[in-house]
Design an enzyme around this catalytic site. Structure first.
Site, PDB file in Angstrom:
ATOM      1  N   HIS A  89       0.822  -1.221   0.000  1.00 19.99           N
ATOM      2  CA  HIS A  89       0.000   0.000   0.000  1.00 19.99           C
ATOM      3  C   HIS A  89       0.851   1.265   0.000  1.00 19.99           C
ATOM      4  O   HIS A  89       0.350   2.338  -0.320  1.00 19.99           O
ATOM      5  CB  HIS A  89      -1.075  -0.026   1.104  1.00 19.99           C
ATOM      6  CG  HIS A  89      -0.610   0.282   2.493  1.00 19.99           C
ATOM      7  ND1 HIS A  89      -0.350  -0.692   3.424  1.00 19.99           N
ATOM      8  CD2 HIS A  89      -0.404   1.459   3.124  1.00 19.99           C
ATOM      9  CE1 HIS A  89       0.015  -0.124   4.573  1.00 19.99           C
ATOM     10  NE2 HIS A  89      -0.021   1.185   4.412  1.00 19.99           N
ATOM     11  N   ASP A 224       1.281  -7.693   2.286  1.00 19.58           N
ATOM     12  CA  ASP A 224       1.394  -6.255   2.016  1.00 19.58           C
ATOM     13  C   ASP A 224       2.856  -5.812   1.856  1.00 19.58           C
ATOM     14  O   ASP A 224       3.403  -5.140   2.719  1.00 19.58           O
ATOM     15  CB  ASP A 224       0.714  -5.496   3.173  1.00 19.58           C
ATOM     16  CG  ASP A 224       0.369  -4.063   2.802  1.00 19.58           C
ATOM     17  OD1 ASP A 224       0.906  -3.575   1.789  1.00 19.58           O
ATOM     18  OD2 ASP A 224      -0.424  -3.441   3.521  1.00 19.58           O
ATOM     19  N   SER A 654       3.971   2.147   8.547  1.00 18.53           N
ATOM     20  CA  SER A 654       3.791   1.203   7.456  1.00 18.53           C
ATOM     21  C   SER A 654       5.102   1.018   6.718  1.00 18.53           C
ATOM     22  O   SER A 654       5.750   1.992   6.358  1.00 18.53           O
ATOM     23  CB  SER A 654       2.743   1.713   6.472  1.00 18.53           C
ATOM     24  OG  SER A 654       1.484   1.326   6.908  1.00 18.53           O
TER      25      SER A 654
HETATM   26  N1  ARG Z   1      -4.794   0.277   7.857  1.00 15.39           N
HETATM   27  C1  ARG Z   1      -3.515   0.386   7.202  1.00 15.39           C
HETATM   28  C2  ARG Z   1      -2.989   1.809   7.315  1.00 15.39           C
HETATM   29  O1  ARG Z   1      -3.522   2.582   8.052  1.00 15.39           O
HETATM   30  C3  ARG Z   1      -3.587  -0.067   5.779  1.00 15.39           C
HETATM   31  C4  ARG Z   1      -4.295   0.849   4.847  1.00 15.39           C
HETATM   32  C5  ARG Z   1      -4.305   0.418   3.418  1.00 15.39           C
HETATM   33  N2  ARG Z   1      -5.231  -0.672   3.171  1.00 15.39           N
HETATM   34  C6  ARG Z   1      -6.569  -0.545   2.938  1.00 15.39           C
HETATM   35  N3  ARG Z   1      -7.278  -1.617   2.761  1.00 15.39           N
HETATM   36  N4  ARG Z   1      -7.180   0.624   2.888  1.00 15.39           N
HETATM   37  O2  ARG Z   1      -2.384   2.432   6.494  1.00 15.39           O
HETATM   38  N1  GLU Z   2      -1.266   1.188   7.819  1.00 14.85           N
HETATM   39  C1  GLU Z   2      -0.649   2.248   8.555  1.00 14.85           C
HETATM   40  C2  GLU Z   2       0.257   3.132   7.698  1.00 14.85           C
HETATM   41  O1  GLU Z   2       0.160   3.203   6.532  1.00 14.85           O
HETATM   42  C3  GLU Z   2       0.089   1.674   9.701  1.00 14.85           C
HETATM   43  C4  GLU Z   2      -0.871   1.132  10.632  1.00 14.85           C
HETATM   44  C5  GLU Z   2      -1.057   1.993  11.848  1.00 14.85           C
HETATM   45  O2  GLU Z   2      -1.678   3.046  11.797  1.00 14.85           O
HETATM   46  O3  GLU Z   2      -0.543   1.538  12.867  1.00 14.85           O
HETATM   47  O4  GLU Z   2       1.049   3.880   8.158  1.00 14.85           O
END
Ligand code: ARG
Ligand code: GLU
Length: 720
Positions: A89, A224, A654
């Site tokens: 991502h 990921d 991330s």
């Molecule tokens: N929750 C993760 C973060 O905050 C992954 C986000 C990307 N993935 C998604 N399905 N939207 O960045």
């Molecule tokens: N998915 C999050 C990011 O892109 C990291 C997850 C979190 O917030 O801990 O930074």
């Protein structure tokens, strides 16, 4: 004899330690240059290296293997030739930009089979941290005797001078950032490399497996990751893209451990957490839980409901709105977890208890009373005042500039025409060309029936939920006298903002005829009406109150630091390099349920469903599974996919390397569990877990699915 005694003593001591090991801190995002206060604990938890191995300005250390990747992620180096791993991502934009109908790398994945095939990405860069330094004294220099109003200006001047001096005539990217709300300042000096090439990415059905359905959740099965390579000039220094550039020779990189993880193993995360607010007052937490989060969730519920129905019905719309949906849903889901977590922790009560302790501490001396005696009552008063303005601000932000496609476009045009009136001809033409390009990408992902529905529903919410004083009269009248059908006809349907061709002609005619036409456009007019009213009735008051809250928060923080003089206190995340540590462990999400600490390929196959977009497993992966073609990556017949750990993380982490006791890479961080998302405000060692891609799954995919095993030769694999 003595020896025996001490051995027995050590043994007993260790046993006691193991017994109370639940008491080890897992909370905290620590400053790598100041680990002397943590390193003993880290070593007791199993870490086998020293603080110098993590951060050193004199020798190559782990910090030289961690980079800021792009604008908001982290990456970790995994070879001597500038190879780096981050999340899928995080690489998504780059992968998407290289994708077309002929080469659909998002769907099919991409793997360069030689250096020549690695793809350049204009605009993408990585930053290495050269050093960090406490510059508090220099920043505050000359402010001691100053009047209140002048202090900030002097601070800004000092910061500018420090940054300039550290930049070495532009060679480095240097920035001074406040810690603890400005009770401390640190200088960060970065070296930025701008030639970063895409080496490989798995298909989205692996890299984004589970999609928004599984997002923020454990157990998780997302692969990921994506792989890039940093290029440099022949002197190994940063150089803009050129085909003569060569792979960057890494000062330091992480060897990969293929031995895997066991529960209770020490884990450390090294990366760039974006922002947290751990030291808020009880009123602030109560406002977030009771107002901000619920309001924004409510608004987004509506948006997502409309989008989901349209995307379900039409494949083209699914593609057009996939990225927007993901962005809207990401925070929407996190806020819901946050409320539940804060409620379960009884967070407001905990804050109040702490405030009672603080008050008791303050009351012990006249000097403290003088300094901090009013801090808490000041919060009480300020939050009462800011509440309604904060609500209006949340609604405005969610609904006006970011509400629907036409308003996003209106906001863009509103900003550009201001600029276009005041600049010379050449710049004007450049700006127009850029604007036309933006229109192109805007309309590529625009579906009028979808957007129309969001437009009317959002305006309804704006009208119904906000106090009338925050709404322009003309708007209230319009909304009260017009139903949604008429609103579409009268305003939306008559706007040029839904017609790419006509709009392009107007942009071409800017500033003269074009601007005039836009002034009379019904959507532009409505947008400006709402914006101007917001600027004059909400934004100014909000900014003033928020400034006063921040000033009070600085004082509160100063008090907390004084009160906890003998304890370790970590500063809120501010997108600078931090260390978090804890262990590999599962958790209990609720009464009677225990979650294991790892997931496997079996779980992917269990979820497999060609009918459901998020769970459609690539055929090749199905085959590898059926043939049990796991290479050396399986343990007891299972291929590991993800694991969970108790490292304190947030957005920005991330892509952060997750490291074992010996400093080897065991995984790549990509998410947090839902029950622990309140950790941005209050950490719970029992339920806050970060979610990590097991490096062995990445190796398995690269080797077996992608057939890019040559990359594995380049990495250093320990303990084989
Ligand atoms: N929750 C993760 C973060 O905050 C992954 C986000 C990307 N993935 C998604 N399905 N939207 O960045
Ligand atoms: N998915 C999050 C990011 O892109 C990291 C997850 C979190 O917030 O801990 O930074």
């Amino acid at each position: 004899m003595r020896r025996k005694m001490s051995l027995a003593f050590t043994l007993a001591f260790t046993l006691v330690f193991i017994f109370v090991s639940g008491l080890f801190a897992k909370e905290g995002m620590w400053i790598p240059a100041l680990l002397n206060k943590n390193i003993d604990e880290m070593q007791q938890m199993g870490f086998q290296l020293s603080a110098e191995d993590i951060y050193s300005v004199n020798h190559a250390s782990m910090k030289d293997a961690v980079v800021i990747f792009g604008r908001g992620c982290t990456g970790g180096l995994i070879s001597g030739e500038g190879l780096l791993i981050t999340n899928h991502h995080c690489g998504y934009d780059a992968i998407q930009k290289h994708s077309s109908i002929e080469h659909d790398y998002l769907t099919d994945g991409f793997w360069a089979m030689s250096h020549e095939e690695e793809l350049p990405n204009p605009g993408l860069s990585v930053k290495f941290l050269e050093r960090m330094e406490d510059v508090t004294t220099q920043v505050l220099d000359g402010t001691a005797e100053m009047e209140e109003e002048k202090i900030q200006q002097k601070i800004n001047e000092n910061i500018k001078a420090i940054e300039e001096a550290a930049s070495d005539s532009g060679r480095f990217n240097s920035i001074v950032k406040p810690l603890f709300y400005g009770n401390q300042y640190f200088l960060y000096v970065y070296l930025e490399y701008t030639d970063v090439r895409l080496v490989g990415a798995p298909p989205s059905a692996i890299g984004k497996f589970g999609g928004d359905t599984d997002n923020w959740m454990w157990p998780r099965h997302t692969g990921d990751f994506s792989v890039f390579r940093i290029y440099a000039g022949k002197d190994n220094q940063p150089a803009d893209y050129s085909k003569d550039n060569v792979p960057y020779r890494s000062k330091k990189f992480f060897p990969v451990s293929v031995k895997g993880v066991q529960p209770e193993d020490f884990t450390m995360i090294f990366g760039f957490p974006g922002s947290t607010t751990q030291y808020l007052s009880s009123q602030a937490v109560s406002m977030i839980m009771g107002q901000s989060d619920p309001d924004r969730i409510k608004i987004r519920n509506k948006k997502l409901e409309i989008l989901a129905a349209r995307m379900e019905a039409d494949r083209k719309i699914r593609i057009q709105y996939a990225a927007k949906y993901a962005t809207i849903s990401n925070s929407w889901k996190r806020w819901q977890g946050e409320i539940l977590g804060l409620k379960r922790l009884d967070a407001v009560q905990k804050k109040q208890d702490f405030e009672a302790d603080f008050t008791a501490w303050v009351s012990k001396s006249e000097e403290r009373k003088d300094k901090y005696g009013k801090v808490l009552s000041e919060f009480e008063e300020l939050y009462l005042l800011i509440g309604p303005y904060s609500k209006a601000r949340d609604y405005y932000t969610e609904i006006v500039p970011n509400g629907c496609d036409v308003f996003r476009l209106a906001s863009l045009l509103d900003r550009s025409d201001m600029a276009i009136e005041n600049i010379d001809r050449e710049k004007k033409e450049l700006l127009k060309r850029k604007l036309l390009e933006e229109l192109e990408s805007h309309f590529k992902d625009f579906d009028q029936p979808t957007d129309e529905k969001i437009f009317t529903e959002m305006l309804r919410l704006y009208r119904n939920d906000l106090d009338k004083t925050f709404l322009p009269d003309d708007f209230t009248v319009l909304m009260d006298q017009t139903d949604n059908v008429r609103l579409k006809e009268k305003v939306y349907g008559k706007s040029v903002l839904i017609d790419q061709e006509k709009l392009a002609v107007l942009v071409g005619d800017m500033p003269d005829k074009g601007l005039k036409a836009l002034k009379n456009d019904p959507v532009m007019k409505l947008y400006r009406l709402l914006k101007e009213h917001y600027d004059s009735t909400v934004s100014n008051v909000y900014t003033d109150l928020d400034g006063r809250i921040l000033k009070n928060q600085k004082l509160y923080m100063e008090g907390i630091l004084a009160m906890k003089e003998n304890e370790r206190v970590y500063p809120d995340a501010n997108f600078t390099l931090r260390v978090g540590y804890g262990k590999v462990e599962g958790y209990e999400p609720r009464d009677g349920v225990h979650y294991d600490y790892y997931t496997t390929l079996d779980g992917i196959v269990e979820k497999d469903n060609p009918e459901i977009y998020d769970y459609n497993v690539p055929q090749k992966l199905r085959e590898l599974y059926e043939q049990k073609d796991f290479g050396s990556y399986s343990v007891n017949g299972q291929v590991p996919v993800c694991f969970s750990a108790s490292n304190h993380t947030t957005g920005g982490n991330s892509g952060s390397p997750v490291i074992n006791a010996r400093g080897e890479l065991i995984g790549v961080n990509f998410d947090r569990c839902w029950e622990g998302t309140m950790s941005d405000i209050m950490f719970d060692p029992d339920r806050c877990r970060n979610i990590v891609l097991d490096i062995r799954y990445a190796l398995f995919i690269i080797d077996k699915l992608a057939g890019a095993g040559y990359l594995l030769e380049e990495m250093k694999k320990n303990d084989e």
